[in-house]
Design an enzyme around this catalytic site. Structure first.
Site, short mmCIF file in Angstrom:
data_model
loop_
_atom_site.label_atom_id
_atom_site.label_comp_id
_atom_site.label_asym_id
_atom_site.label_seq_id
_atom_site.Cartn_x
_atom_site.Cartn_y
_atom_site.Cartn_z
N ASP A 19 -23.18 3.87 -62.78
CA ASP A 19 -21.84 4.22 -62.32
C ASP A 19 -20.79 3.25 -62.86
O ASP A 19 -19.59 3.55 -62.81
CB ASP A 19 -21.78 4.23 -60.78
N HIS A 74 -26.44 -0.47 -62.75
CA HIS A 74 -25.32 0.41 -62.43
C HIS A 74 -24.94 1.38 -63.55
O HIS A 74 -24.14 1.04 -64.42
CB HIS A 74 -24.08 -0.44 -62.10
N CYS A 85 -28.13 0.12 -56.77
CA CYS A 85 -27.99 -1.25 -56.26
C CYS A 85 -28.23 -1.29 -54.74
O CYS A 85 -29.34 -1.07 -54.29
CB CYS A 85 -26.63 -1.81 -56.66
#
Length: 623
Positions: free
Chosen positions: A580, A578, A440
């Protein structure tokens, strides 16, 4: 509240509890609330109504066993305009919170359409033989308020329902060789009544439903039954007979009302009967478009018109997303609890700037993959902190410097225009034993720094050739959707190619663009395009002879649906969506639908396939 302030306060309590019911918590008595009042208290009669509402709230909370520990009051909600007194309707907003005991057991409203599942309607708290339309959404549609609104006559019944549902949330049943939750989906009955709750569950699951409600009340119309907003819930359960018995043993009204079936998208149909009489017979997509109408009208003020048209077409034809994962990713995580392990584990710097917000998710992913994780701020690096001791650097998401200069431009300037910091970063990048990952805002940073793109990795001065422009839809986009992992040079995505997995996108400037068309051509031929957005069938735009997929499958409009790019040597990976925020199964929006969700019910960590990319980085460092 307009009809009866005391009843309004009681209904506010019940709806708050019925919204919290879907997450397993420690105990109902552990629930605390913030209470916010908005009231024209200084106007004639309004102060007395407020006193009545507050008294009703206090009595209701005592009965149910919860407490308010904060809040605020806005008691001047009136203004005189052109000689006329305009009052805001008296309003109470309750925000409830409690410790969640198991986040993997949280239930969402999306129907799963499991073969053996059934839908149940549980009515609680109000009088048994009443379905009151006062103050309802239906009344508002007809420009009415009404004279008799729903109420809670028995808070103890709500406590019983809460207790039963909480027990069911934590209980599974064995179906074949799979552990299946007792509750598959759930929704409270509030705005719009019973029919709206049922339809919203069908919309969320994108499935067909067949409903036949037995009207338990004499001389009550189908309109009252379907649209009254009396307290209650809808459950989709995998073992209906057992669940019905639990409620009826506690003297709580519970009725089996139908089922969901796996006819998806444009093939899905809605049939609703009351006492055997067909009341609704429509295509799901037609009803959903009615439901989406207001959202689309609001969208005209903030979204590209073509994107809205594309989204509407996607809604008309979307199917259940087909995820695909052919690689193995699960491994024993107990090593992370052994202190001696960390002395030899490779070190990774989680690098953040003022305004970053994704550092904890990133740290968790790398920790579970086996790394020693260190929180490193740009202030640390500016103060002399060296990257020499790190094998990996992770640039996190967020809004560095609030993106006021453009996404990550302020962050990049802090590196490029400081000679010592620039050299520190360049030394780290050029070492053969290091890797980096930017997601991002971190992806945007790596593009500005030239760590990804169409140039030789050995070049000392690398002009950026990859840029992240504003989303084509014209607004910040936050959504969960499928991506396809390509065969590429990326060390972090090694062995994951051809998989279809879900990812969160959360960005306003995520559209990959290039300094020339030749750059994109070279990136493709060099195997540097790593991840692409795809649709519910795992296809990308070129599969349909198009430059890109329609919005929202492609949330930012990147040409050829590009979502991630790596450096030519594969050591540096920049990704807009994302991973993550998607490496645990319960982080997925469709976690109930993924085929691997039940695999780790008994494990201490519910890892999703995305953990493999972080583990790939660990294995690369070790090897």
């Amino acid at each position: 509240m307009l009809i009866n302030a005391e009843k309004g306060a009681r209904m506010c309590i019940s709806e708050t509890i019925m919204n919290l019911i879907w997450a397993p918590i420690t105990d109902l008595k552990d629930v605390k609330m913030s209470g916010n009042w908005m009231w024209a208290a200084k106007c004639d009669g309004e102060g007395a109504r407020l006193v009545d509402a507050v008294g009703s709230l206090c009595r209701g909370l005592r009965e149910i066993g919860c407490a308010i520990d904060g809040g605020k009051d806005s008691l001047s909600m009136a203004v005189t305009a052109h000689g006329e007194l305009v009052k805001s309707p008296g309003t109470l907003v309750l925000s409830a919170y409690a410790p969640c005991t198991n986040v993997t057991k949280v239930v969402n409203p999306a129907l799963t359409a499991s073969a053996e599942s059934r839908l149940l309607w549980i009515k609680c708290g109000g009088e048994k033989n009443k379905m009151r339309l006062g103050g309802s959404s239906l009344a508002q549609v007809y420009s009415q308020i009404g004279d008799d609104c729903p109420d809670i006559e028995d808070f103890s019944e709500i406590s019983k329902v809460f207790s039963i549902v909480q027990g069911l949330l934590l209980q599974d049943q064995i179906v074949g060789t799979i552990n299946k939750p007792m509750i598959l989906a759930g929704h409270d009955i509030s705005d719009g009544g019973l029919i709206t709750a049922i339809l919203e569950m069908a919309f969320a699951g994108n499935v067909s439903i067949g409903i036949d409600i037995k009207n338990p009340y004499e001389e009550m119309s189908s309109l009252d039954l379907l649209f009254a907003e009396e307290c209650g819930i809808i459950l989709e359960v995998s073992c209906p007979d057992d669940v019905i018995k639990r409620f009826r043993d506690s003297n709580v009204q519970c009725q089996m009302i139908g089922f969901a079936s796996d006819s998806y998208g444009s093939n899905a149909h809605v049939k609703i009967h009351v006492d055997g009489k067909l009341e609704v017979d429509e295509k799901l997509v037609d009803l959903r478009e009615e439901w989406e109408l207001i959202g689309d009208k609001l969208g005209q003020f903030q979204t590209n018109t073509n994107s809205l048209k594309e989204a509407k077409k996607v809604r008309e034809n979307c199917q259940k997303i087909t995820y695909k994962c052919d690689f193995d990713w699960f491994y024993e995580t107990s090593f992370i609890y052994h202190q001696q392990y960390f002395s030899t584990a490779p070190r990774v710097a989680i690098i953040r700037e003022e305004g970053s917000n994704g550092d904890r998710e990133m740290a968790s992913a790398f920790t579970l993959a086996g790394f020693q994780v260190f929180d490193v701020t740009m202030t640390d690096i500016l103060s002399g902190h060296s990257l020499v001791g790190y094998r990996g650097a992770a640039f996190v998401g967020g809004f560095s410097y609030a993106d006021v200069l453009g996404s990550a431009k302020g962050w990049a300037a802090g590196v490029l225009f400081n000679e010592r910091v620039s050299k520190e970063f360049e030394n780290f990048r050029s070492r053969s034993d290091t890797f980096s990952f930017g997601v991002c805002n971190g992806c945007q940073l790596m593009a500005h720094l030239g760590w990804i793109g169409d140039h030789d990795d050995e070049e000392e001065v690398r002009k950026p050739t990859v840029f992240l422009d504003e989303n084509e839809c014209g607004r910040f986009e936050s959504s969960f959707g499928p991506v396809k992992i390509e065969r590429s040079r990326s060390l972090m995505l090694s062995g994951m190619e051809n998989s279809i997995l879900g990812l969160w996108s959360s960005h306003g400037e995520g559209r990959f663009t290039y300094s020339s068309s030749l750059n994109l051509k070279n990136l493709k031929s060099n195997g540097q395009i790593c991840v692409r957005f795809c649709d519910d069938q795992g296809k990308i735009g070129s599969d349909y002879g198009s430059q890109r997929l329609p919005y929202p499958w492609n949330p930012n409009g990147s040409v050829e649906d590009v979502a991630a790019i790596c450096s030519r040597n594969g050591r540096h990976l920049a990704m807009m969506p994302h991973s993550d925020r998607s490496f645990l199964t319960w982080q997925w929006a469709e976690s109930n639908d993924v085929p691997w969700n039940t695999r780790f019910d008994q494990q201490n960590v519910a890892l999703s396939p995305w953990i493999r990319m972080f583990r790939n980085a660990y294995n690369w460092c070790k090897e």
